[in-house]
Write a protein that holds these residues in place. Sequence first.
Motif, short mmCIF file in Angstrom:
data_model
loop_
_atom_site.label_atom_id
_atom_site.label_comp_id
_atom_site.label_asym_id
_atom_site.label_seq_id
_atom_site.Cartn_x
_atom_site.Cartn_y
_atom_site.Cartn_z
N ILE A 363 0.85 -1.17 0.00
CA ILE A 363 0.00 0.00 0.00
C ILE A 363 0.89 1.23 0.00
CG2 ILE A 363 -0.25 -0.20 2.52
CD1 ILE A 363 -2.96 1.28 2.20
N GLY A 364 0.82 2.00 -1.05
CA GLY A 364 1.66 3.18 -1.17
C GLY A 364 3.14 2.80 -1.16
N GLU A 365 3.89 3.42 -0.26
CA GLU A 365 5.32 3.15 -0.14
C GLU A 365 5.62 2.09 0.91
OE1 GLU A 365 7.35 4.44 -2.29
OE2 GLU A 365 5.64 5.51 -3.17
N MET A 366 4.60 1.43 1.45
CA MET A 366 4.79 0.44 2.50
C MET A 366 4.44 -0.95 2.00
SD MET A 366 3.42 2.43 5.91
CE MET A 366 1.81 2.77 5.18
N ASN A 367 5.21 -1.93 2.47
CA ASN A 367 4.98 -3.32 2.15
C ASN A 367 4.97 -4.15 3.43
OD1 ASN A 367 5.15 -3.07 -0.82
ND2 ASN A 367 7.27 -2.51 -0.39
N PHE A 368 4.07 -5.13 3.49
CA PHE A 368 3.94 -6.00 4.65
C PHE A 368 4.01 -7.44 4.19
CE2 PHE A 368 1.64 -2.10 5.40
CZ PHE A 368 2.07 -1.71 6.66
N LEU A 369 4.57 -8.31 5.05
CA LEU A 369 4.71 -9.71 4.71
C LEU A 369 4.53 -10.60 5.93
CD1 LEU A 369 5.88 -12.20 3.00
CD2 LEU A 369 8.07 -11.57 4.04
N TYR A 370 3.87 -11.74 5.71
CA TYR A 370 3.88 -12.83 6.69
C TYR A 370 4.10 -14.12 5.92
CZ TYR A 370 2.66 -16.39 10.02
OH TYR A 370 2.72 -17.50 10.82
N TYR A 397 9.48 0.32 4.34
CA TYR A 397 9.02 1.66 3.95
C TYR A 397 10.07 2.29 3.06
CZ TYR A 397 7.96 6.63 4.11
OH TYR A 397 7.70 7.93 3.75
N THR A 398 9.69 2.62 1.84
CA THR A 398 10.60 3.25 0.89
C THR A 398 10.25 4.73 0.81
OG1 THR A 398 10.72 1.20 -0.37
CG2 THR A 398 11.52 3.19 -1.45
N HIS A 399 11.08 5.55 1.43
CA HIS A 399 10.81 6.99 1.47
C HIS A 399 10.97 7.61 0.09
CE1 HIS A 399 10.55 11.07 2.96
NE2 HIS A 399 11.74 11.35 2.43
#
Length: 436
Positions: A363-370, A397-399
């Motif tokens: 979502i946007g510049e953020m990525n989540f993983l499990y 988070y990629t600024h």
Amino acid sequence: MKKRYTIILSLCAFTCLEVTANANEEINRERQHSVKQLIGEVAKRDTKEMGVVDELRHMFTDGKVTGQIRSMYMQYNEKNSKDTYATALGGTLKYELAEFKGLSGSVAFITSNDINYLSGDGEKRNSELSGTDKSYTQVEEAYITYRYEDLLFKAGRQIFDTPLADSDDIRMIPNSFEAYTALYEAKHFNVMLGHIERWQGSDAGLENKWVKTGKDGASFAGLTYDGKVLEGSLWAYNFSNASETDIANGADANGNNSYYVDFGGHYHLNKDMFVHGVVQYLKQEELSRSGVAAEIYGATAEFVVDGLGLNVGYNESKRKAGKHSFSGYGGGTLFTSMDAMILDEITEDRSAHAWVAGVSYEIGEMNFLYAYGDFKGDADSAGVKAHIVEQNIGFEYTHNEELTIGALYVIDRNKEDSLSPDFNNDNFRVLVAYNF
């Protein structure tokens, strides 16, 4: 397509994060299909396209400098041993010549240095980041290249990624190789040949700089195809044994011939939906009584809807009495390889299998993983079974194109031996990386 430059420690553990953007474009998919392999892909540093000059002096004046600054904190909470932690600061500085009549070259330095007041003392210090000396500095790359049309020759210290020899860039220091390589690139086909004499990096051991790849080195040849729908590769390796003297001094006996093949496809159902599947096979034949022999099958599949990705991978290793598999120089190529656990750990003298499943969301510049992995080995000749469970939980988070912040939490549990010091720990890492 969104480009990532720095290591995020398996936060993008599945390829779905790399294909959700701009689904209508023809995709040149990278050949990573596991958690561990994607770590290395995300870890790649920023590269700048080199110009071609028509005068020798312009090779130097038009050369370019690139680099990356990294800082990492790592902590192990051990269930049956002492906890350890460390914080390191380091990075890479690289200078690359412009190309003149096909000739070019480059040199790169890498360093990692523990920050004492943010690291444990004595047995509480973790040595994975900077070694037992608390500081590690090397000439990581030093090579010359010659390009003729679509053919590229490279000689010297270099970084590359193949199924059984790869950078495995998951901490502060990646693997690099003293090697000779040749690469031919066509529209959809690549052919690569190489011979490796020595290597260095976290996998080689930071205390043993530039380790020999056997008495006679390691040679390989590979053919890959990456089309709009289909993909595949075929690789062959010859790994020589270490000398008898080196083996007597503790070197591993890895002599074997390895043959690897994979084949699959990827297809966009519509603009926001994507499916992908690949099968793989690895056969290893023992040389010089090394104890390395294996036959491993695998498959992986993923489904992506907009920014949400679901992925599952499976590998099975057939028992070879008294033998074990060899993942090569790096993290290996199996679909179930995770941050810490790979199937190699439990293949000796037994049949073994593993599966890994995960979910990722961008979502946007953020990525989540499990991701959840289950590794099981049947009873070996001594009646000992194996069962390891690992979980990877990540955030990225990629600024901007230069600065990235990431964190990863790894949980390992040895279900067969809860008192073992192996795979009974929690590992937490945070990284800040800046490219210039």
